[in-house]
Motif scaffolding. Structure first.
Motif, PDB file in Angstrom:
ATOM      1  N   TRP A  91      46.297  44.077  34.631  1.00 60.18           N
ATOM      2  CA  TRP A  91      44.918  44.537  34.594  1.00 60.18           C
ATOM      3  C   TRP A  91      44.217  44.034  33.328  1.00 60.18           C
ATOM      4  CZ3 TRP A  91      40.902  45.857  37.111  1.00 60.18           C
ATOM      5  CH2 TRP A  91      39.874  46.554  36.492  1.00 60.18           C
ATOM      6  N   VAL A  92      44.903  44.154  32.212  1.00 59.15           N
ATOM      7  CA  VAL A  92      44.351  43.694  30.935  1.00 59.15           C
ATOM      8  C   VAL A  92      44.113  42.182  30.979  1.00 59.15           C
ATOM      9  CG1 VAL A  92      44.893  43.319  28.496  1.00 59.15           C
ATOM     10  CG2 VAL A  92      45.336  45.545  29.554  1.00 59.15           C
ATOM     11  N   GLN A  93      45.095  41.461  31.494  1.00 57.91           N
ATOM     12  CA  GLN A  93      44.944  40.010  31.560  1.00 57.91           C
ATOM     13  C   GLN A  93      43.779  39.630  32.475  1.00 57.91           C
ATOM     14  OE1 GLN A  93      48.615  37.852  32.245  1.00 57.91           O
ATOM     15  NE2 GLN A  93      47.529  35.949  32.655  1.00 57.91           N
ATOM     16  N   TYR A  94      43.649  40.342  33.561  1.00 61.76           N
ATOM     17  CA  TYR A  94      42.510  40.127  34.462  1.00 61.76           C
ATOM     18  C   TYR A  94      41.200  40.356  33.716  1.00 61.76           C
ATOM     19  CZ  TYR A  94      39.198  40.931  38.241  1.00 61.76           C
ATOM     20  OH  TYR A  94      38.086  40.878  39.057  1.00 61.76           O
ATOM     21  N   GLN A  95      41.137  41.445  33.005  1.00 60.09           N
ATOM     22  CA  GLN A  95      39.937  41.807  32.246  1.00 60.09           C
ATOM     23  C   GLN A  95      39.618  40.766  31.176  1.00 60.09           C
ATOM     24  OE1 GLN A  95      38.113  43.956  33.780  1.00 60.09           O
ATOM     25  NE2 GLN A  95      38.195  45.764  32.466  1.00 60.09           N
ATOM     26  N   ASP A  96      40.648  40.274  30.513  1.00 61.09           N
ATOM     27  CA  ASP A  96      40.433  39.271  29.464  1.00 61.09           C
ATOM     28  C   ASP A  96      39.810  37.993  30.030  1.00 61.09           C
ATOM     29  OD1 ASP A  96      41.360  40.905  27.452  1.00 61.09           O
ATOM     30  OD2 ASP A  96      43.372  40.057  27.413  1.00 61.09           O
ATOM     31  N   GLY A  97      39.934  37.811  31.327  1.00 62.26           N
ATOM     32  CA  GLY A  97      39.358  36.631  31.966  1.00 62.26           C
ATOM     33  C   GLY A  97      37.900  36.809  32.328  1.00 62.26           C
ATOM     34  N   GLU A  98      37.371  37.962  31.960  1.00 59.08           N
ATOM     35  CA  GLU A  98      35.987  38.262  32.334  1.00 59.08           C
ATOM     36  C   GLU A  98      35.011  37.263  31.715  1.00 59.08           C
ATOM     37  OE1 GLU A  98      34.599  42.188  31.304  1.00 59.08           O
ATOM     38  OE2 GLU A  98      34.078  42.548  33.404  1.00 59.08           O
ATOM     39  N   LEU A  99      35.376  36.691  30.601  1.00 56.40           N
ATOM     40  CA  LEU A  99      34.470  35.735  29.956  1.00 56.40           C
ATOM     41  C   LEU A  99      34.207  34.505  30.825  1.00 56.40           C
ATOM     42  CD1 LEU A  99      36.177  34.056  26.824  1.00 56.40           C
ATOM     43  CD2 LEU A  99      37.137  34.303  29.088  1.00 56.40           C
ATOM     44  N   LEU A 100      34.966  34.369  31.900  1.00 58.13           N
ATOM     45  CA  LEU A 100      34.688  33.297  32.862  1.00 58.13           C
ATOM     46  C   LEU A 100      33.378  33.525  33.598  1.00 58.13           C
ATOM     47  CD1 LEU A 100      38.014  32.461  34.701  1.00 58.13           C
ATOM     48  CD2 LEU A 100      36.561  30.921  33.398  1.00 58.13           C
ATOM     49  N   GLU A 101      33.042  34.785  33.753  1.00 58.75           N
ATOM     50  CA  GLU A 101      31.855  35.148  34.538  1.00 58.75           C
ATOM     51  C   GLU A 101      30.564  34.882  33.778  1.00 58.75           C
ATOM     52  OE1 GLU A 101      32.366  36.357  37.672  1.00 58.75           O
ATOM     53  OE2 GLU A 101      34.512  36.116  37.304  1.00 58.75           O
TER      54      GLU A 101
ATOM     55  N   TYR B  14      47.317  30.671  30.850  1.00 61.54           N
ATOM     56  CA  TYR B  14      46.063  31.357  31.184  1.00 61.54           C
ATOM     57  C   TYR B  14      45.176  31.503  29.958  1.00 61.54           C
ATOM     58  CZ  TYR B  14      43.262  35.337  33.035  1.00 61.54           C
ATOM     59  OH  TYR B  14      42.260  36.192  33.431  1.00 61.54           O
ATOM     60  N   TYR B  15      45.752  31.965  28.868  1.00 64.58           N
ATOM     61  CA  TYR B  15      44.956  32.194  27.659  1.00 64.58           C
ATOM     62  C   TYR B  15      44.560  30.884  26.981  1.00 64.58           C
ATOM     63  CZ  TYR B  15      45.396  37.231  28.030  1.00 64.58           C
ATOM     64  OH  TYR B  15      45.297  38.526  28.472  1.00 64.58           O
ATOM     65  N   LEU B  18      41.628  29.776  28.964  1.00 64.25           N
ATOM     66  CA  LEU B  18      40.499  30.653  28.659  1.00 64.25           C
ATOM     67  C   LEU B  18      39.875  30.250  27.320  1.00 64.25           C
ATOM     68  CD1 LEU B  18      39.664  32.759  30.651  1.00 64.25           C
ATOM     69  CD2 LEU B  18      41.239  34.369  29.569  1.00 64.25           C
ATOM     70  N   ARG B  40      47.187  40.693  21.409  1.00 62.63           N
ATOM     71  CA  ARG B  40      48.361  40.928  22.242  1.00 62.63           C
ATOM     72  C   ARG B  40      49.198  39.673  22.457  1.00 62.63           C
ATOM     73  NH1 ARG B  40      49.852  40.920  27.466  1.00 62.63           N
ATOM     74  NH2 ARG B  40      47.901  39.956  28.117  1.00 62.63           N
ATOM     75  N   ARG B  80      38.917  24.930  35.460  1.00 60.40           N
ATOM     76  CA  ARG B  80      38.148  26.139  35.711  1.00 60.40           C
ATOM     77  C   ARG B  80      38.493  26.747  37.070  1.00 60.40           C
ATOM     78  NH1 ARG B  80      33.694  28.873  33.864  1.00 60.40           N
ATOM     79  NH2 ARG B  80      33.140  28.209  31.763  1.00 60.40           N
ATOM     80  N   ARG B  87      42.903  34.154  38.242  1.00 63.75           N
ATOM     81  CA  ARG B  87      42.335  35.471  37.980  1.00 63.75           C
ATOM     82  C   ARG B  87      42.340  36.307  39.269  1.00 63.75           C
ATOM     83  NH1 ARG B  87      36.849  37.681  36.550  1.00 63.75           N
ATOM     84  NH2 ARG B  87      37.420  39.468  35.266  1.00 63.75           N
ATOM     85  N   LEU B  90      45.862  37.475  39.928  1.00 64.42           N
ATOM     86  CA  LEU B  90      46.216  38.615  39.081  1.00 64.42           C
ATOM     87  C   LEU B  90      45.708  39.912  39.708  1.00 64.42           C
ATOM     88  CD1 LEU B  90      45.366  37.190  35.549  1.00 64.42           C
ATOM     89  CD2 LEU B  90      47.646  37.830  36.356  1.00 64.42           C
ATOM     90  N   TYR B  94      47.989  42.927  41.036  1.00 67.14           N
ATOM     91  CA  TYR B  94      47.727  44.290  40.544  1.00 67.14           C
ATOM     92  C   TYR B  94      47.591  45.245  41.722  1.00 67.14           C
ATOM     93  CZ  TYR B  94      45.243  48.234  38.496  1.00 67.14           C
ATOM     94  OH  TYR B  94      44.868  49.495  38.121  1.00 67.14           O
TER      95      TYR B  94
END
Lengths: 102, 102
Positions: A91-101, B14-15, B18, B40, B80, B87, B90, B94
């Motif tokens: 979930w956290v990793q998914y959220q960290d990818g939000e900057l793609l949006e 992934y990171y 990103l 993290r 991308r 994403r 993930l 989840y």
DNA sequence: TTGACAATATCGACAGTCGATATTAATATA
DNA sequence: TATATTAATATCGACTGTCGATATTGTCAA
């Protein structure tokens, strides 16, 4: 000192443990993984049996019974904790990818 | 036939990708990964530079400029797409873990 | 007993991770 | 100009996990 085992679970590990929230033998785990993932993930025997041994050695999973070579497994409380932690991590990793949006 | 590369991205991959939604050189990527993951995740040089080469060979990332040994990278459209797909994966993984809540 | 089958176990090649160390290049200083 | 320092990249070897092919083991039916 040995690095903490299973810091992050791989996709096969995750689904194997998910399958083992109910008692299952090896071949049933393979089928269950396909079912839970709606056909997306399939774990081969090489991965599965190697992992079951490692999981068992680390008390992530335990053997409930065996008939000859056939063995049944189930997840332990420790395994459940790992699964819960991994799910949160996803979930956290998914959220960290939000900057793609953006 | 060669298996499709980068079917699922690992956490470091992934990171790294990103971080490369903006042009960065190697050491900046390491810092950026820490920042994006709020401390993290940290990717070591061994992982990073090996991965940058592989990503570059596969047009996941491209070199924008270089000064001596120092190189800057940025993600490609292909990269991308991979990131977006990962994403979504993930999220699915989840969701598949929802049976833990029952 | 033998043959077929079901299930588990092992194997070798491969991908990716990791920190330690080596290499390279630019810059500062004598 | 030489030389030391520093910043950055690159390489290394050990290790974990993946994978499908193949081997092994055990059960049941003929």
């Amino acid at each position: 000192m040995a690095r903490e085992a299973f810091q992050t679970l791989t996709e096969p590990m995750y689904y194997i443990l998910l399958a083992l929230t109910q008692e299952q033998c090896g071949v049933d785990i393979m089928a269950k993984v396909k079912e839970i993932s709606k056909g997306r993930v399939s774990v081969g025997p090489g991965t599965l049996y190697a992992m079951l041994q490692k999981f068992n050695e680390n008390s992530v999973v335990k053997i409930t019974r065996s008939e000859g070579a056939k063995k049944w497994y189930i997840i332990t409380p420790r395994g459940r904790d790992m699964l819960t932690a991994e799910r949160e991590r996803l979930w956290v990793q998914y959220q960290d990818g939000e900057l793609l949006e953006q």
